[in-house]
Design a protein around this motif. Sequence first.
Motif, PDB file in Angstrom:
ATOM      1  N   SER A   1       6.622   3.415   0.537  1.00  0.00           N
ATOM      2  CA  SER A   1       7.603   2.142   1.178  1.00  0.00           C
ATOM      3  C   SER A   1       9.009   2.322   0.856  1.00  0.00           C
ATOM      4  CB  SER A   1       7.014   0.665   1.027  1.00  0.00           C
ATOM      5  OG  SER A   1       7.878  -0.299   1.407  1.00  0.00           O
ATOM      6  N   GLU A   2       9.185   2.202  -0.517  1.00  0.00           N
ATOM      7  CA  GLU A   2      10.437   2.369  -1.132  1.00  0.00           C
ATOM      8  C   GLU A   2      11.174   3.600  -0.666  1.00  0.00           C
ATOM      9  OE1 GLU A   2      10.712   1.729  -5.142  1.00  0.00           O
ATOM     10  OE2 GLU A   2      10.091  -0.238  -5.139  1.00  0.00           O
TER      11      GLU A   2
ATOM     12  N   PRO B   1      -4.432  -2.346  -7.363  1.00  0.00           N
ATOM     13  CA  PRO B   1      -3.868  -1.086  -7.669  1.00  0.00           C
ATOM     14  C   PRO B   1      -3.908   0.082  -6.673  1.00  0.00           C
ATOM     15  CG  PRO B   1      -5.219  -2.028  -9.552  1.00  0.00           C
ATOM     16  CD  PRO B   1      -5.644  -2.957  -8.109  1.00  0.00           C
ATOM     17  N   ILE B   2      -4.957  -0.173  -5.626  1.00  0.00           N
ATOM     18  CA  ILE B   2      -5.175   0.766  -4.481  1.00  0.00           C
ATOM     19  C   ILE B   2      -3.793   1.008  -3.623  1.00  0.00           C
ATOM     20  CG2 ILE B   2      -6.335   1.450  -2.593  1.00  0.00           C
ATOM     21  CD1 ILE B   2      -8.654  -0.112  -3.719  1.00  0.00           C
ATOM     22  N   LEU B   3      -2.968  -0.175  -3.649  1.00  0.00           N
ATOM     23  CA  LEU B   3      -1.699  -0.417  -3.187  1.00  0.00           C
ATOM     24  C   LEU B   3      -0.649   0.426  -3.539  1.00  0.00           C
ATOM     25  CD1 LEU B   3      -2.023  -3.761  -1.597  1.00  0.00           C
ATOM     26  CD2 LEU B   3      -2.706  -1.742  -0.361  1.00  0.00           C
ATOM     27  N   ALA B   4      -0.740   0.743  -5.018  1.00  0.00           N
ATOM     28  CA  ALA B   4       0.387   1.360  -5.399  1.00  0.00           C
ATOM     29  C   ALA B   4       1.108   2.575  -4.788  1.00  0.00           C
ATOM     30  CB  ALA B   4       0.000   1.637  -7.043  1.00  0.00           C
ATOM     31  N   PRO B   5       0.406   3.610  -4.273  1.00  0.00           N
ATOM     32  CA  PRO B   5       0.931   4.619  -3.780  1.00  0.00           C
ATOM     33  C   PRO B   5       1.705   4.322  -2.478  1.00  0.00           C
ATOM     34  CG  PRO B   5      -1.165   5.141  -4.214  1.00  0.00           C
ATOM     35  CD  PRO B   5      -1.156   3.752  -4.484  1.00  0.00           C
TER      36      PRO B   5
ATOM     37  N   TYR C   1       7.949  -4.888 -14.193  1.00  0.00           N
ATOM     38  CA  TYR C   1       8.228  -4.191 -13.233  1.00  0.00           C
ATOM     39  C   TYR C   1       7.424  -3.542 -12.548  1.00  0.00           C
ATOM     40  CZ  TYR C   1      10.827  -1.614  -9.666  1.00  0.00           C
ATOM     41  OH  TYR C   1      11.422  -0.956  -8.618  1.00  0.00           O
ATOM     42  N   PHE C   2       6.835  -2.403 -13.239  1.00  0.00           N
ATOM     43  CA  PHE C   2       5.719  -1.620 -12.708  1.00  0.00           C
ATOM     44  C   PHE C   2       4.396  -2.557 -12.507  1.00  0.00           C
ATOM     45  CE2 PHE C   2       8.618   1.466 -14.328  1.00  0.00           C
ATOM     46  CZ  PHE C   2       8.849   2.177 -13.018  1.00  0.00           C
ATOM     47  N   ARG C   3       4.257  -3.665 -12.951  1.00  0.00           N
ATOM     48  CA  ARG C   3       3.052  -4.341 -12.524  1.00  0.00           C
ATOM     49  C   ARG C   3       3.095  -4.903 -11.088  1.00  0.00           C
ATOM     50  NH1 ARG C   3       3.588  -8.127 -16.214  1.00  0.00           N
ATOM     51  NH2 ARG C   3       2.566  -6.913 -17.999  1.00  0.00           N
ATOM     52  N   SER C   4       4.199  -5.107 -10.738  1.00  0.00           N
ATOM     53  CA  SER C   4       4.632  -5.410  -9.054  1.00  0.00           C
ATOM     54  C   SER C   4       4.073  -4.368  -8.176  1.00  0.00           C
ATOM     55  CB  SER C   4       5.851  -5.778  -8.896  1.00  0.00           C
ATOM     56  OG  SER C   4       6.598  -4.525  -9.095  1.00  0.00           O
ATOM     57  N   TYR C   5       3.824  -3.087  -8.455  1.00  0.00           N
ATOM     58  CA  TYR C   5       3.361  -1.976  -7.985  1.00  0.00           C
ATOM     59  C   TYR C   5       1.867  -2.115  -7.874  1.00  0.00           C
ATOM     60  CZ  TYR C   5       7.645   0.377  -7.762  1.00  0.00           C
ATOM     61  OH  TYR C   5       8.807   0.932  -7.632  1.00  0.00           O
ATOM     62  N   LEU C   6       0.958  -2.842  -8.662  1.00  0.00           N
ATOM     63  CA  LEU C   6      -0.184  -3.067  -8.600  1.00  0.00           C
ATOM     64  C   LEU C   6      -0.682  -4.226  -7.915  1.00  0.00           C
ATOM     65  CD1 LEU C   6      -0.867  -1.901 -12.391  1.00  0.00           C
ATOM     66  CD2 LEU C   6      -0.791  -0.526 -10.275  1.00  0.00           C
TER      67      LEU C   6
END
Length: 221
Positions: A151-152, A142-146, A133-138
């Motif tokens: 967004s959420e 990885p720069i887009l994680a924040p 699940y948290f891999r989708s944040y990367l």
Amino acid sequence: MEEIFNPQVFFVFLGIPVTKTVVSTWVVMGFLVLFSFLLTRRMRPVPTRLQNVLELFVEAILHLVEEMSPGNGKRFLPLVGTLALFIGTSDLAGLVPWLRSPTSDFNTTLALALVVFLAVPFYGIATKGVRGYFRSYLSPSPILAPFHVISEITRTISLALRLFGNIMGEEIIIAILFLLSPLFLPLPMMLFSIFTGIIQAYIFTVLSVVYLSAAVESSGH
């Protein structure tokens, strides 16, 4: 008009003020629990009219979820169905004398939006695992994680504000029109309120399914 922005305090319990919004929410919850109990305690192979209504509602929610997230209808049904039923009933509660639509209070709509906010990672982790699940944040970087996190958060606030703004705005308009013409406008405004309440419950439900579906979309369903 003042009551819309500053809910009336009905009583104080252990030093905590209990507002009209809270009382109305209790009434809505009590009605739904009692109605559900009476409707489901004697389910019949040949359904009664009320049982038909319940089955149509369940089938409609299942169909909606399956269209937007194939294979997850029964999985999302308890949460999505409860949200749709509670929000729809809350939107219409303002039509009952002495009650207020709980969804015209931002505290209520924010709480509902937070339920969806927490349900997204719950279903996502249950489907993909913590790493998956948290891999989708990367993804895709990885720069887009924040930005995924922001967004959420923003979509949760938007979900709460959309429902709150529309229901509160409807109550303000009805209050103003009722003051201007109390004899001729009640029935048309009640019909308008019912239509608006159902539409807003539908929109909130659809957006909830979209967010939940996105959390499990790569699970292989």
